[in-house]
Enzyme design. Structure first.
Site, mmCIF file in Angstrom:
data_model
loop_
_atom_site.group_PDB
_atom_site.id
_atom_site.type_symbol
_atom_site.label_atom_id
_atom_site.label_comp_id
_atom_site.label_asym_id
_atom_site.label_seq_id
_atom_site.Cartn_x
_atom_site.Cartn_y
_atom_site.Cartn_z
ATOM 1 C CG HIS A 263 -1.807 1.171 1.352
ATOM 2 N ND1 HIS A 263 -3.127 1.151 0.967
ATOM 3 C CD2 HIS A 263 -1.582 2.426 1.814
ATOM 4 C CE1 HIS A 263 -3.661 2.345 1.175
ATOM 5 N NE2 HIS A 263 -2.745 3.139 1.701
ATOM 6 C CD GLU A 264 1.558 3.574 3.707
ATOM 7 O OE1 GLU A 264 1.752 4.668 3.145
ATOM 8 O OE2 GLU A 264 0.503 3.316 4.338
ATOM 9 C CG HIS A 267 0.235 6.263 -0.550
ATOM 10 N ND1 HIS A 267 -0.798 6.990 -1.079
ATOM 11 C CD2 HIS A 267 -0.297 5.560 0.490
ATOM 12 C CE1 HIS A 267 -1.914 6.746 -0.389
ATOM 13 N NE2 HIS A 267 -1.641 5.880 0.561
ATOM 14 C CD GLU A 293 -5.326 6.010 0.547
ATOM 15 O OE1 GLU A 293 -5.407 4.779 0.422
ATOM 16 O OE2 GLU A 293 -4.497 6.562 1.299
HETATM 17 ZN ZN ZN Z 1 -2.949 5.158 2.014
#
Ligand code: ZN
Length: 499
Positions: A263-264, A267, A293
């Protein structure tokens, strides 16, 4: 265009100060000793105020006025025209906010984060309550710098999702909610896969190394980033050339670090991909948090919870953890990491229940802002809503109302962007799969280069040049639309659960 050169110089300085504020925050969440909170809150307040003073200096307003005639002659989509437009938007918002508020907010949120960490560790909401009361008061005061508004939540939302209104989010959520609730009901009636193998005990180093291998293959550039540990995973950029991520490792739960790192990294790949010509300007940022997101959730879920991805990575994971996974075949593993199961923790929620965590938070945030819910009643109402939405009640506040860091950082208005990001990720995914018809085969070989190149070209490069709805429209031909995400969920879970 001398005035434009001057404006850019001012913006460069402002962005440099912002990078320093971000560094203080990164350090606070990774290495700062708890006893440093008071000193840090002063340093952070002073720097935040300096940022605000520079960003709202009358000189900026004068430059923007002087540039009006020359902007009229520019291609409205060129970088300079967009930079001036974004700068004007920021300036007009920031001049409404008082210096006193900026310092009070920076100081209060720094102290609140440390209090939240202690409250979370000891599952004691009372330690956090006075800080949250202060923050809710500050956020209400913030909204009131922007009167008249349609809804008191609008100015908060606008900071994370430029141009988006509360009513529009509510309308999108009203479309999404019944479909996801029906899906959860339908799958609950089916035979469930036993997922105890995901909680057998996985040593920290093995988990860390596997996560590093995955995100390296995604394209995370270690020359321009690093990964550290923090209580709540986050990504922090200090410019395009230094974009850091954090993760947390739970030896009992394989999914925590695994999907958290993906997830990170999503980003971070976004921020590493802004065009270098946007460096040190406000356009070197995400178009919005929903677009941000859409990137993190895409790598975490559309890629990281897909069968093609695991066809490549599962044998490697089995090799790293033969005792735990040697006897679990790929199908069982894939069904395990995609099991629909209402749980307490948002960041670990499956894709079918995730948005319901967000909808609940939006209701609570709106009630806090409207003043119809008092902070002291929050834990109780949180639990009631958990029961209503997901049918489970957390055994303590650490697994309930204290689970997320956002409120301690003053980020009321942020949560809806997670659900919007899910929707955008599926909209983009439909276009990507048309443009890259062999994407699944590439993922089965552990190759993500074409996917990243597509994202760089269509999403990352332009940074904050376009407003979020405009960007989504340019790429997909429509504004934020829940249907692709609902189609994606139904197709995926019909197959997994044989509905
Ligand atoms: Zn996030």
């Amino acid at each position: 265009m001398d005035k434009l050169v001057t404006l850019k110089q001012r913006l460069n300085e402002i962005m440099d100060i912002q990078a320093a504020v971000a560094m203080l925050d990164w350090d606070q969440q990774t290495y700062m000793p708890a006893g440093g909170a008071e000193d840090r809150s002063d340093a952070s307040a002073t720097l935040s105020n300096l940022f605000h003073l520079k960003a709202t200096a009358p000189e900026i307003g004068d430059l923007l006025e002087d540039l009006r005639p020359s902007v009229a002659g520019l291609d409205p989509d060129c970088d300079d025209a967009r930079l001036i437009k974004a700068c004007r938007r920021n300036y007009e918002k920031q001049v409404r906010v008082s210096s006193e508020w900026v310092m009070d907010f920076a100081r209060s949120t720094t102290l609140a984060q440390t209090a939240w960490e202690q409250a979370k560790r000891s599952a004691n909401f009372k330690l956090f309550q006075p800080h949250l009361e202060k923050i809710v008061g500050l956020r209400r005061a913030y909204a009131n710098f922007f009167t008249p508004y349609q809804h008191i939540y609008d100015p908060l939302l606008d900071d994370f999702e430029p141009g988006m209104k509360t009513a529009e989010v509510q309308s999108i959520f009203n479309t999404v909610r019944p479909v996801q609730v029906a899906l959860i009901k339908a799958t609950a009636a089916q035979t469930q896969v036993d997922t105890s193998f995901l909680e057998l005990g996985y040593d920290e180093k093995g988990q860390w190394d596997f996560g590093v291998e995955v995100i390296t293959r995604f394209g995370y550039d270690w020359n321009h980033g690093r990964q550290d540990k923090s209580i709540h995973p986050f990504t922090q950029g200090f410019g395009i050339g230094d974009v850091r991520i954090t993760t947390r490792v739970d030896q009992k739960r394989l999914a925590t670090a695994l999907f958290g790192s993906m997830h990170e990294a999503g980003h971070a790949l976004y921020e590493m991909g802004f065009d270098r010509s946007l460096r040190r300007t406000p356009l070197a940022g995400g178009a919005s948090m929903a677009i941000h997101e859409s990137q993190s959730r895409m790598w975490e879920n559309l890629v990281g919870r897909s069968l093609p991805f695991w066809k490549f990575f599962y044998p490697r994971l089995q090799k790293a953890f033969p005792a735990q996974l040697g006897g679990v075949d790929l199908t069982k593993f894939y069904r395990g990491i995609n099991k629909i199961s209402p749980t307490f923790i948002r960041v670990e929620a499956d894709e079918a229940t995730y948005n319901l965590h967000i909808m609940r938070r939006l209701e609570l945030e709106i009630a806090l802002m409207e003043g119809t819910l008092a902070v002291q009643d929050l834990p109780e109402v949180w639990n009631q809503k958990m029961q209503g939405y997901l049918g489970v009640v957390p055994p303590n506040d650490s697994l309930g109302v204290l689970q997320d860091i956002h409120w301690s950082g003053g980020m009321l208005g942020y949560f809806p962007t997670y659900a919007l990001g899910n929707l955008v990720s599926a909209q983009l995914w439909e276009v990507i799969n048309k443009d890259l018809p062999t994407l699944n085969a590439q993922m089965e070989r552990g190759e993500f280069g074409e996917l990243l190149a597509w994202l760089r070209q269509n999403v990352h490069r332009s940074g904050a040049k376009f407003e979020p709805q405009e960007l989504v429209q340019r790429i997909t031909g429509s504004r934020i639309d829940p249907q692709p995400y609902l189609r994606y969920l139904q197709t995926k879970y019909n197959e997994i659960y044989h509905l």
